[in-house]
Design an enzyme around this catalytic site. Structure first.
Site, PDB file in Angstrom:
ATOM      1  CE  LYS A   1      -4.617  10.008  -0.225  1.00  0.00           C
ATOM      2  NZ  LYS A   1      -5.045   8.913  -1.008  1.00  0.00           N
TER       3      LYS A   1
ATOM      4  N   GLY B   1      -3.679  -2.011  -6.985  1.00  0.00           N
ATOM      5  CA  GLY B   1      -3.941  -3.455  -6.957  1.00  0.00           C
ATOM      6  C   GLY B   1      -2.673  -4.284  -6.971  1.00  0.00           C
TER       7      GLY B   1
ATOM      8  CG  ASN C   1      -6.834  12.196  -3.114  1.00  0.00           C
ATOM      9  OD1 ASN C   1      -7.301  11.380  -2.342  1.00  0.00           O
ATOM     10  ND2 ASN C   1      -5.605  12.080  -3.588  1.00  0.00           N
TER      11      ASN C   1
ATOM     12  N   PRO D   1      -5.686  -4.966 -11.261  1.00  0.00           N
ATOM     13  CG  PRO D   1      -4.622  -6.447 -12.741  1.00  0.00           C
ATOM     14  CD  PRO D   1      -5.975  -5.899 -12.377  1.00  0.00           C
TER      15      PRO D   1
HETATM   16  N1  NDP Z   1      -2.122   5.442  -7.683  1.00  0.00           N
HETATM   17  C1  NDP Z   1      -2.038   6.037  -6.495  1.00  0.00           C
HETATM   18  O1  NDP Z   1      -1.000   6.660  -6.156  1.00  0.00           O
HETATM   19  C2  NDP Z   1      -3.179   6.011  -5.564  1.00  0.00           C
HETATM   20  C3  NDP Z   1      -4.455   5.642  -5.966  1.00  0.00           C
HETATM   21  N2  NDP Z   1      -5.479   5.614  -5.043  1.00  0.00           N
HETATM   22  C4  NDP Z   1      -6.822   5.254  -5.448  1.00  0.00           C
HETATM   23  O2  NDP Z   1      -6.873   3.828  -5.642  1.00  0.00           O
HETATM   24  C5  NDP Z   1      -7.833   3.505  -6.652  1.00  0.00           C
HETATM   25  C6  NDP Z   1      -7.144   2.726  -7.767  1.00  0.00           C
HETATM   26  O3  NDP Z   1      -6.220   3.620  -8.344  1.00  0.00           O
HETATM   27  P1  NDP Z   1      -4.988   3.146  -9.250  1.00  0.00           P
HETATM   28  O4  NDP Z   1      -4.521   1.800  -8.820  1.00  0.00           O
HETATM   29  O5  NDP Z   1      -4.036   4.266  -9.297  1.00  0.00           O
HETATM   30  O6  NDP Z   1      -5.696   2.994 -10.675  1.00  0.00           O
HETATM   31  P2  NDP Z   1      -5.150   2.246 -11.964  1.00  0.00           P
HETATM   32  O7  NDP Z   1      -5.805   2.906 -13.138  1.00  0.00           O
HETATM   33  O8  NDP Z   1      -3.685   2.109 -11.926  1.00  0.00           O
HETATM   34  O9  NDP Z   1      -5.750   0.772 -11.776  1.00  0.00           O
HETATM   35  C7  NDP Z   1      -7.087   0.473 -12.056  1.00  0.00           C
HETATM   36  C8  NDP Z   1      -7.100  -0.971 -12.494  1.00  0.00           C
HETATM   37  O10 NDP Z   1      -8.435  -1.400 -12.666  1.00  0.00           O
HETATM   38  C9  NDP Z   1      -8.481  -2.159 -13.848  1.00  0.00           C
HETATM   39  N3  NDP Z   1      -9.821  -2.211 -14.409  1.00  0.00           N
HETATM   40  C10 NDP Z   1     -10.629  -1.181 -14.701  1.00  0.00           C
HETATM   41  N4  NDP Z   1     -11.769  -1.652 -15.218  1.00  0.00           N
HETATM   42  C11 NDP Z   1     -11.644  -3.005 -15.263  1.00  0.00           C
HETATM   43  C12 NDP Z   1     -12.479  -4.069 -15.702  1.00  0.00           C
HETATM   44  N5  NDP Z   1     -13.688  -3.824 -16.204  1.00  0.00           N
HETATM   45  N6  NDP Z   1     -12.048  -5.338 -15.602  1.00  0.00           N
HETATM   46  C13 NDP Z   1     -10.824  -5.592 -15.077  1.00  0.00           C
HETATM   47  N7  NDP Z   1      -9.978  -4.629 -14.645  1.00  0.00           N
HETATM   48  C14 NDP Z   1     -10.405  -3.367 -14.754  1.00  0.00           C
HETATM   49  C15 NDP Z   1      -7.504  -1.471 -14.782  1.00  0.00           C
HETATM   50  O11 NDP Z   1      -7.182  -2.362 -15.814  1.00  0.00           O
HETATM   51  P3  NDP Z   1      -6.401  -1.893 -17.147  1.00  0.00           P
HETATM   52  O12 NDP Z   1      -4.986  -1.963 -16.759  1.00  0.00           O
HETATM   53  O13 NDP Z   1      -6.808  -2.921 -18.142  1.00  0.00           O
HETATM   54  O14 NDP Z   1      -6.857  -0.508 -17.464  1.00  0.00           O
HETATM   55  C16 NDP Z   1      -6.370  -1.187 -13.828  1.00  0.00           C
HETATM   56  O15 NDP Z   1      -5.539  -2.310 -13.738  1.00  0.00           O
HETATM   57  C17 NDP Z   1      -8.390   4.859  -7.133  1.00  0.00           C
HETATM   58  O16 NDP Z   1      -9.582   5.174  -6.433  1.00  0.00           O
HETATM   59  C18 NDP Z   1      -7.286   5.839  -6.767  1.00  0.00           C
HETATM   60  O17 NDP Z   1      -7.753   7.163  -6.613  1.00  0.00           O
HETATM   61  C19 NDP Z   1      -5.286   5.924  -3.723  1.00  0.00           C
HETATM   62  C20 NDP Z   1      -4.039   6.293  -3.298  1.00  0.00           C
HETATM   63  C21 NDP Z   1      -2.935   6.393  -4.183  1.00  0.00           C
HETATM   64  C1  KPL Z   2      -2.040  11.487  -2.669  1.00  0.00           C
HETATM   65  C2  KPL Z   2      -1.754  10.333  -3.581  1.00  0.00           C
HETATM   66  C3  KPL Z   2      -0.751  10.692  -4.572  1.00  0.00           C
HETATM   67  C4  KPL Z   2      -1.105   9.198  -2.800  1.00  0.00           C
HETATM   68  O1  KPL Z   2      -1.867   8.667  -1.827  1.00  0.00           O
HETATM   69  C5  KPL Z   2      -3.084   9.856  -4.168  1.00  0.00           C
HETATM   70  O2  KPL Z   2      -4.004   9.651  -3.429  1.00  0.00           O
HETATM   71  C6  KPL Z   2      -3.301   9.629  -5.620  1.00  0.00           C
HETATM   72  O3  KPL Z   2      -2.361   9.699  -6.394  1.00  0.00           O
HETATM   73  O4  KPL Z   2      -4.455   9.347  -5.991  1.00  0.00           O
END
Ligand code: NDP
Ligand code: KPL
Length: 297
Positions: free
Chosen positions: A177, A14, A181, A10
């Site tokens: 994408k 998430g 990135n 989350p």
């Molecule tokens: N953020 C963005 O703008 C975007 C992100 N993405 C992609 O989406 C994916 C997720 O990114 P993002 O949501 O930003 O990442 P975050 O770091 O915000 O979230 C990752 C989550 O995974 C949890 N986690 C990691 N290891 C464990 C574990 N062993 N058990 C339980 N929970 C765990 C973390 O928990 P904890 O909080 O405890 O660390 C955290 O809540 C990535 O591949 C990213 O590149 C794609 C588009 C946009």
């Molecule tokens: C391009 C962007 C900011 C949003 O999709 C992204 O993919 C990230 O932050 O990992």
């Protein structure tokens, strides 16, 4: 029809996708390391509605579900292997929400061989402020490959703020994408500055070189990337909000390990497999890999 969905990880993505699923009436359980009891997810700059959240932190609280949404970072998948196995049953479908182009490779060692997997390209700038609290914007889009599982994924999110669609050529979409990135993630993490850094001397040339390598390797992998993509993507970089960050930059700032391997190392690795020269990525990747200290900056 209401589905039982486990969201593993989350974080920014998430929480936002979990909120979209809950708004659609689905029963969402978050598997987290840090417990939280409420969920407040909203569009950037708008007030978020606060709702109760169903959160579990122990593996024995997980049951086989209709769907599992893996929302951890690419290098964190191994650490949630037991949670994946606990939440995946014979009829479970697994959505992998990640950046990069190795969604299926990243999960396959940790899930039953016959698991129906849906790789998801997510284009939703999102940040998590605290456990249970996140915001997204200016846009929220996701795309999945064609097929029954992709259709079912889109049906889960129909009518939500996360606009999801089927892409017949999903692999090209994922590489498109990555063209966003790979340069931006590396530049922001290495300079420790937001997008305005692209206007500093030499930075645009460095970004262009990383982008050109990503395009060349993507095409060698079979992605269809239009002729104008380099100019278009560079224009987008140069006209971006100078204060905008990205998830790689946020990880760097927090002292967390970045997704350097999924977003830049992949260009090196797949370039070598195809005999495509990637000299700039060969310099950038070790620098990114060496950054992780574990201490916030
Ligand atoms: N953020 C963005 O703008 C975007 C992100 N993405 C992609 O989406 C994916 C997720 O990114 P993002 O949501 O930003 O990442 P975050 O770091 O915000 O979230 C990752 C989550 O995974 C949890 N986690 C990691 N290891 C464990 C574990 N062993 N058990 C339980 N929970 C765990 C973390 O928990 P904890 O909080 O405890 O660390 C955290 O809540 C990535 O591949 C990213 O590149 C794609 C588009 C946009
Ligand atoms: C391009 C962007 C900011 C949003 O999709 C992204 O993919 C990230 O932050 O990992």
């Amino acid at each position: 029809m209401t589905s039982r969905i486990v969201v593993i990880g989350p974080g920014a993505i998430g929480l936002c996708v979990g909120a979209a699923l809950m708004a659609g009436g689905h029963e969402v359980t978050f598997f987290a390391r840090q417990p939280f009891s409420t969920l407040a997810v909203g569009r950037k700059g708008q007030v978020a509605q606060v709702v109760a959240a169903r959160v579990v932190t122990a593996l024995d609280q997980l049951r086989a579900s209709d769907w599992v949404f893996s929302c951890v970072k690419a290098h964190q998948v191994a650490s949630v292997a037991e949670a994946l196995r606990a939440a995946i049953g014979p009829r479970t479908q697994l959505a992998i929400l990640q950046n990069g182009v190795e969604h299926l490779e990243n999960v396959s060692p940790f899930v039953p061989a016959n698991t129906v997997c849906v790789p998801v390209m997510v284009d939703m700038p999102a940040t998590r402020q605290r456990p249970g609290i996140a915001e997204w914007g200016p846009h929220a889009r996701a795309s999945v490959p064609a097929g029954p599982a992709g259709e079912a994924f889109c049906a889960l999110l129909a009518g939500s703020f996360l606009a999801s669609n089927i892409r017949d050529d999903w692999r090209s979409q994922a590489w498109r994408k990555l063209c966003v990135n790979a340069p931006a993630g590396a530049i922001l993490a290495l300079t420790g500055q937001p997008m305005g850094v692209f206007h500093r001397p030499g930075i645009a040339d460095l970004a262009r070189a990383i982008l050109a390598e990503c395009i060349a390797v993507g095409r060698a992998e079979g992605a269809v990337l239009e002729d104008g993509i380099l100019a278009t993507q560079m224009h987008d970089f140069m006209t971006a909000d100078p204060e905008a960050g990205n998830s790689m930059y946020e990880d760097w700032r927090a002292g967390r390990e970045t997704e350097w391997n999924a977003r830049n190392g992949v260009i090196l690795r797949k370039g070598a497999a195809h005999g495509v020269a990637t000299p700039v990525s060969a310099i950038v990747v070790p620098l990114l890999a060496a950054q992780h200290t574990g201490a916030p900056r």
